[in-house]
Design a protein around this motif. Structure first.
Motif, PDB file in Angstrom:
ATOM      1  N   ILE A 108       0.833  -1.200   0.000  1.00  9.98           N
ATOM      2  CA  ILE A 108       0.000   0.000   0.000  1.00  9.98           C
ATOM      3  C   ILE A 108       0.871   1.255   0.000  1.00  9.98           C
ATOM      4  N   ASP A 109       2.062   1.154   0.602  1.00 10.87           N
ATOM      5  CA  ASP A 109       2.979   2.289   0.592  1.00 10.87           C
ATOM      6  C   ASP A 109       3.469   2.583  -0.817  1.00 10.87           C
ATOM      7  N   ASP A 110       3.687   1.533  -1.623  1.00  7.16           N
ATOM      8  CA  ASP A 110       4.068   1.738  -3.018  1.00  7.16           C
ATOM      9  C   ASP A 110       2.966   2.483  -3.767  1.00  7.16           C
ATOM     10  N   ALA A 111       1.735   2.066  -3.534  1.00  3.38           N
ATOM     11  CA  ALA A 111       0.599   2.709  -4.193  1.00  3.38           C
ATOM     12  C   ALA A 111       0.474   4.166  -3.747  1.00  3.38           C
ATOM     13  N   LEU A 112       0.628   4.395  -2.451  1.00  2.00           N
ATOM     14  CA  LEU A 112       0.541   5.747  -1.915  1.00  2.00           C
ATOM     15  C   LEU A 112       1.635   6.636  -2.497  1.00  2.00           C
ATOM     16  N   ASN A 113       2.860   6.139  -2.517  1.00  2.20           N
ATOM     17  CA  ASN A 113       3.970   6.917  -3.081  1.00  2.20           C
ATOM     18  C   ASN A 113       3.754   7.214  -4.556  1.00  2.20           C
ATOM     19  N   TYR A 114       3.197   6.255  -5.280  1.00  2.06           N
ATOM     20  CA  TYR A 114       2.915   6.469  -6.695  1.00  2.06           C
ATOM     21  C   TYR A 114       1.949   7.648  -6.870  1.00  2.06           C
ATOM     22  N   VAL A 115       0.886   7.662  -6.085  1.00  2.00           N
ATOM     23  CA  VAL A 115      -0.097   8.744  -6.190  1.00  2.00           C
ATOM     24  C   VAL A 115       0.536  10.076  -5.794  1.00  2.00           C
ATOM     25  N   LEU A 116       1.294  10.073  -4.699  1.00  2.00           N
ATOM     26  CA  LEU A 116       1.907  11.312  -4.224  1.00  2.00           C
ATOM     27  C   LEU A 116       2.873  11.898  -5.245  1.00  2.00           C
ATOM     28  N   GLN A 117       3.598  11.036  -5.951  1.00  6.18           N
ATOM     29  CA  GLN A 117       4.559  11.514  -6.938  1.00  6.18           C
ATOM     30  C   GLN A 117       3.914  11.831  -8.283  1.00  6.18           C
ATOM     31  N   SER A 118       2.799  11.179  -8.596  1.00  5.89           N
ATOM     32  CA  SER A 118       2.182  11.354  -9.906  1.00  5.89           C
ATOM     33  C   SER A 118       1.393  12.653 -10.038  1.00  5.89           C
ATOM     34  N   VAL A 119       0.685  13.014  -9.007  1.00  4.37           N
ATOM     35  CA  VAL A 119      -0.216  14.174  -9.109  1.00  4.37           C
ATOM     36  C   VAL A 119      -0.056  15.142  -7.935  1.00  4.37           C
ATOM     37  N   PRO A 120       1.146  15.687  -7.742  1.00  2.00           N
ATOM     38  CA  PRO A 120       1.327  16.597  -6.608  1.00  2.00           C
ATOM     39  C   PRO A 120       0.476  17.863  -6.725  1.00  2.00           C
ATOM     40  N   ASP A 121       0.248  18.342  -7.951  1.00  2.88           N
ATOM     41  CA  ASP A 121      -0.558  19.555  -8.120  1.00  2.88           C
ATOM     42  C   ASP A 121      -2.008  19.317  -7.710  1.00  2.88           C
ATOM     43  N   ALA A 122      -2.553  18.165  -8.071  1.00  5.68           N
ATOM     44  CA  ALA A 122      -3.933  17.852  -7.699  1.00  5.68           C
ATOM     45  C   ALA A 122      -4.053  17.698  -6.185  1.00  5.68           C
ATOM     46  N   LEU A 123      -3.071  17.060  -5.572  1.00  7.71           N
ATOM     47  CA  LEU A 123      -3.101  16.881  -4.120  1.00  7.71           C
ATOM     48  C   LEU A 123      -3.039  18.237  -3.414  1.00  7.71           C
ATOM     49  N   LYS A 124      -2.228  19.125  -3.952  1.00 11.02           N
ATOM     50  CA  LYS A 124      -2.119  20.466  -3.375  1.00 11.02           C
ATOM     51  C   LYS A 124      -3.420  21.239  -3.599  1.00 11.02           C
ATOM     52  N   ARG A 125      -3.991  21.127  -4.787  1.00 10.65           N
ATOM     53  CA  ARG A 125      -5.230  21.845  -5.130  1.00 10.65           C
ATOM     54  C   ARG A 125      -6.385  21.450  -4.200  1.00 10.65           C
ATOM     55  N   PHE A 126      -6.502  20.126  -3.940  1.00 11.16           N
ATOM     56  CA  PHE A 126      -7.596  19.636  -3.103  1.00 11.16           C
ATOM     57  C   PHE A 126      -7.203  19.516  -1.634  1.00 11.16           C
ATOM     58  N   ARG A 127      -5.960  19.881  -1.298  1.00 11.03           N
ATOM     59  CA  ARG A 127      -5.446  19.853   0.079  1.00 11.03           C
ATOM     60  C   ARG A 127      -5.637  18.480   0.722  1.00 11.03           C
ATOM     61  N   LEU A 128      -5.119  17.447   0.048  1.00 13.18           N
ATOM     62  CA  LEU A 128      -5.273  16.073   0.528  1.00 13.18           C
ATOM     63  C   LEU A 128      -4.043  15.642   1.309  1.00 13.18           C
ATOM     64  N   SER A 129      -4.265  15.110   2.496  1.00 15.06           N
ATOM     65  CA  SER A 129      -3.170  14.583   3.308  1.00 15.06           C
ATOM     66  C   SER A 129      -2.868  13.150   2.871  1.00 15.06           C
ATOM     67  N   ASP A 130      -1.761  12.607   3.357  1.00 11.88           N
ATOM     68  CA  ASP A 130      -1.406  11.226   3.041  1.00 11.88           C
ATOM     69  C   ASP A 130      -2.488  10.258   3.522  1.00 11.88           C
TER      70      ASP A 130
END
Length: 144
Positions: free
Chosen positions: A63-85
């Motif tokens: 699950i950490d691999d999946a989480l890291n993939y998402v965090l690295q793939s779409v940092p702008d979207a995560l920042k836009r929606f203010r999503l925590s890990d």
């Protein structure tokens, strides 16, 4: 008098109307592009979540691999929606459960004393307990 209105008042009125019209056009454009940007970020995030979940199907995928993939793939979207890990991890869950074949990590958890069923039951009980407590608080406030 008519000449005075036409030469001094009318140009000022036209200037104000043009400014108002330009402001309205700018506001509509900003609203439309903002919606478009949100839609692109949402689509990119959903795609990254689905692809991250698919990483769990690979041997040794965690699950950490999946989480890291998402965090690295779409940092702008995560920042836009203010999503925590933690929130991203929650968003990954439905994507993992919708995989055609559940990853080994999920099936191994499920074999351990029906851990998933117990967690669901505990969540339902906790939700019911919270609902009852909320109802009691509302009743007390009405009676006061």
């Amino acid at each position: 008098m008519k000449e005075l209105l036409m030469t001094q008042l009318l140009p000022e009125l036209i200037n104000y109307l043009l400014l108002l019209l330009l402001g309205a056009i700018f506001a509509l454009f900003h609203r439309w592009t903002g919606i478009q940007i949100d839609a692109r970020h949402r689509d990119a995030l959903q795609s990254a979540l689905a692809n991250g979940a698919k990483l769990l199907l690979q041997p040794g995928g965690t699950i950490d691999d999946a989480l890291n993939y998402v965090l690295q793939s779409v940092p702008d979207a995560l920042k836009r929606f203010r999503l925590s890990d933690d929130r991203v991890r929650e968003l990954l869950e439905p994507h993992v459960l919708s995989l055609p074949k559940l990853p080994e990590i999920v099936t191994s958890i499920a074999r351990d004393d029906h851990a998933i069923e117990d967690a669901v039951d505990a969540g339902i009980r906790r939700g019911l307990k919270d609902a009852v407590a909320s109802g009691e608080r509302a009743a007390r406030s009405i009676l006061r």
